[in-house]
Write an enzyme that holds these catalytic residues in place. Sequence first.
Site, PDB file in Angstrom:
ATOM      1  N   ASN A 194       1.096  -1.040  -0.190  1.00 31.59           N
ATOM      2  CA  ASN A 194       0.073   0.158  -0.066  1.00 31.59           C
ATOM      3  C   ASN A 194       0.718   1.528  -0.255  1.00 31.59           C
ATOM      4  O   ASN A 194       1.340   1.678   0.822  1.00 31.59           O
ATOM      5  CB  ASN A 194      -1.153  -0.105   1.199  1.00 31.59           C
ATOM      6  CG  ASN A 194      -1.230   1.412   1.419  1.00 31.59           C
ATOM      7  OD1 ASN A 194      -1.664   2.187   1.128  1.00 31.59           O
ATOM      8  ND2 ASN A 194      -2.625   1.467   2.676  1.00 31.59           N
ATOM      9  N   LYS A 230       0.397   4.222  -0.513  1.00 34.27           N
ATOM     10  CA  LYS A 230      -0.306   5.652   0.179  1.00 34.27           C
ATOM     11  C   LYS A 230      -0.080   6.239  -0.864  1.00 34.27           C
ATOM     12  O   LYS A 230      -0.558   5.993  -2.269  1.00 34.27           O
ATOM     13  CB  LYS A 230      -0.302   5.689   1.554  1.00 34.27           C
ATOM     14  CG  LYS A 230      -0.226   4.133   2.718  1.00 34.27           C
ATOM     15  CD  LYS A 230      -0.265   4.799   4.216  1.00 34.27           C
ATOM     16  CE  LYS A 230      -0.447   4.066   4.792  1.00 34.27           C
ATOM     17  NZ  LYS A 230      -0.404   3.444   5.815  1.00 34.27           N
ATOM     18  N   HIS A 236      -9.426   1.453   4.117  1.00 35.52           N
ATOM     19  CA  HIS A 236      -8.404   1.554   4.888  1.00 35.52           C
ATOM     20  C   HIS A 236      -8.760   3.167   6.691  1.00 35.52           C
ATOM     21  O   HIS A 236      -9.551   3.290   5.939  1.00 35.52           O
ATOM     22  CB  HIS A 236      -7.335   1.639   4.603  1.00 35.52           C
ATOM     23  CG  HIS A 236      -5.890   2.344   4.978  1.00 35.52           C
ATOM     24  ND1 HIS A 236      -5.239   3.208   6.096  1.00 35.52           N
ATOM     25  CD2 HIS A 236      -4.623   1.296   4.733  1.00 35.52           C
ATOM     26  CE1 HIS A 236      -4.567   2.979   6.189  1.00 35.52           C
ATOM     27  NE2 HIS A 236      -4.242   2.024   5.461  1.00 35.52           N
ATOM     28  N   GLU A 269      -7.346   4.856   7.156  1.00 38.47           N
ATOM     29  CA  GLU A 269      -6.725   6.653   6.912  1.00 38.47           C
ATOM     30  C   GLU A 269      -8.466   7.368   5.427  1.00 38.47           C
ATOM     31  O   GLU A 269      -8.360   8.063   6.292  1.00 38.47           O
ATOM     32  CB  GLU A 269      -5.505   6.803   6.212  1.00 38.47           C
ATOM     33  CG  GLU A 269      -4.642   6.715   6.477  1.00 38.47           C
ATOM     34  CD  GLU A 269      -3.535   5.916   6.418  1.00 38.47           C
ATOM     35  OE1 GLU A 269      -2.981   5.505   5.270  1.00 38.47           O
ATOM     36  OE2 GLU A 269      -2.603   5.421   7.379  1.00 38.47           O
ATOM     37  N   GLU A 318      -6.126  -4.771  10.320  1.00 39.25           N
ATOM     38  CA  GLU A 318      -5.002  -3.974  10.853  1.00 39.25           C
ATOM     39  C   GLU A 318      -5.720  -2.783  11.996  1.00 39.25           C
ATOM     40  O   GLU A 318      -6.481  -2.205  11.181  1.00 39.25           O
ATOM     41  CB  GLU A 318      -4.786  -3.110   9.121  1.00 39.25           C
ATOM     42  CG  GLU A 318      -4.143  -3.114   7.986  1.00 39.25           C
ATOM     43  CD  GLU A 318      -4.002  -2.347   7.494  1.00 39.25           C
ATOM     44  OE1 GLU A 318      -2.538  -2.308   6.906  1.00 39.25           O
ATOM     45  OE2 GLU A 318      -4.391  -1.463   7.166  1.00 39.25           O
ATOM     46  N   GLY A 320       2.247   2.822  10.856  1.00 36.85           N
ATOM     47  CA  GLY A 320       2.774   3.990  11.125  1.00 36.85           C
ATOM     48  C   GLY A 320       3.439   3.850  12.435  1.00 36.85           C
ATOM     49  O   GLY A 320       3.525   5.065  12.633  1.00 36.85           O
ATOM     50  N   SER A 360       3.091  -1.429  10.625  1.00 33.40           N
ATOM     51  CA  SER A 360       4.435  -0.900  10.784  1.00 33.40           C
ATOM     52  C   SER A 360       5.154  -2.351  10.801  1.00 33.40           C
ATOM     53  O   SER A 360       5.833  -2.919  11.451  1.00 33.40           O
ATOM     54  CB  SER A 360       4.237  -0.756  12.154  1.00 33.40           C
ATOM     55  OG  SER A 360       3.785  -0.313  12.230  1.00 33.40           O
TER      56      SER A 360
HETATM   57  P1  PGA Z   1       2.808   0.521   7.705  1.00 31.56           P
HETATM   58  O1  PGA Z   1       0.970   0.407   7.081  1.00 31.56           O
HETATM   59  O2  PGA Z   1       2.793  -0.361   7.230  1.00 31.56           O
HETATM   60  O3  PGA Z   1       3.418   1.733   7.498  1.00 31.56           O
HETATM   61  O4  PGA Z   1       2.000   0.861   9.218  1.00 31.56           O
HETATM   62  C1  PGA Z   1       0.100  -0.122   7.111  1.00 31.56           C
HETATM   63  C2  PGA Z   1      -1.059  -0.060   6.121  1.00 31.56           C
HETATM   64  O5  PGA Z   1      -1.877   1.731   6.545  1.00 31.56           O
HETATM   65  O6  PGA Z   1      -1.631  -0.412   5.113  1.00 31.56           O
END
Ligand code: PGA
Length: 248
Positions: free
Chosen positions: A5, A7, A93, A95, A167, A173, A211
């Site tokens: 991903n 982003k 997701h 976000e 997640e 993150g 993460s």
């Molecule tokens: P991250 O993001 O690996 O940077 O924690 C994962 C995600 O948001 O899909």
Amino acid sequence: MYAANWKMNMSAGDAADFADKAKAWIARHHELQNYIVICPSFPFILPLAIELGNSGIITGAQNCSEFPHGAYTGQVSAKQLADVGAMFCIVGHNECRSLLHESSDAIGKKVSLLFEHAINPIVCVGETAFEFEQHQTLTILEQQLAPIIKAIKSAQSIPHEFIIAYEPVWAIGTGKTPEPQTLENVFSWILSHMQSKAPSIQKIRILYGGSVDSLNAKSFKHIKGLGGFLIGGASLDFQKFKNIVGLD
Ligand code: PGA
């Protein structure tokens, strides 16, 4: 499955460079074919899909509209994603849920539209830190999955394999990850919940996201019920991504 991903990161040049390296890599690892999915920003889906061709690396999207078409400025429909070669699409997701205020109902509608256009959804679910501390994880997952189950039940056709990414919001993150035992419990609950509520699904693949790096991926790989990873930050660097997969 290893899903990247990206982003809102990567330039057109970065994406092309990643694709070149990934193609050369997968040519040496046929066993990875159809297990690597890259989800770039919308403008890079078409060039990436063309570049990756039938290399065995799949191009996906990070979101789609809950509407089929029409006056929705800035939105991209499931049909348009299918047109440009996206075969998977991340939906729900955190976000998007938190920053764009997407509701679980809207996410259910997206799943229906993706089914219609033969795009495989990667449905993200997960609880916040507060909910985790209050031991509400499974209640939250049940709420988030309810519209998805509804979409599955009303679909004309569903993918052979249905993908859910667990997640935890507090792990995205942050460098924090759940304990392996917690993950095993959550995966087992998701599996039995989906099997009982949506028995038409033949196969369920559960990814972990939040993460992910090469170290924790290695320690998580043996967790019962884990079917791969959804990788954010560490997927931007091809070497780090390869290290997570564990094949050079
Ligand atoms: P991250 O993001 O690996 O940077 O924690 C994962 C995600 O948001 O899909």
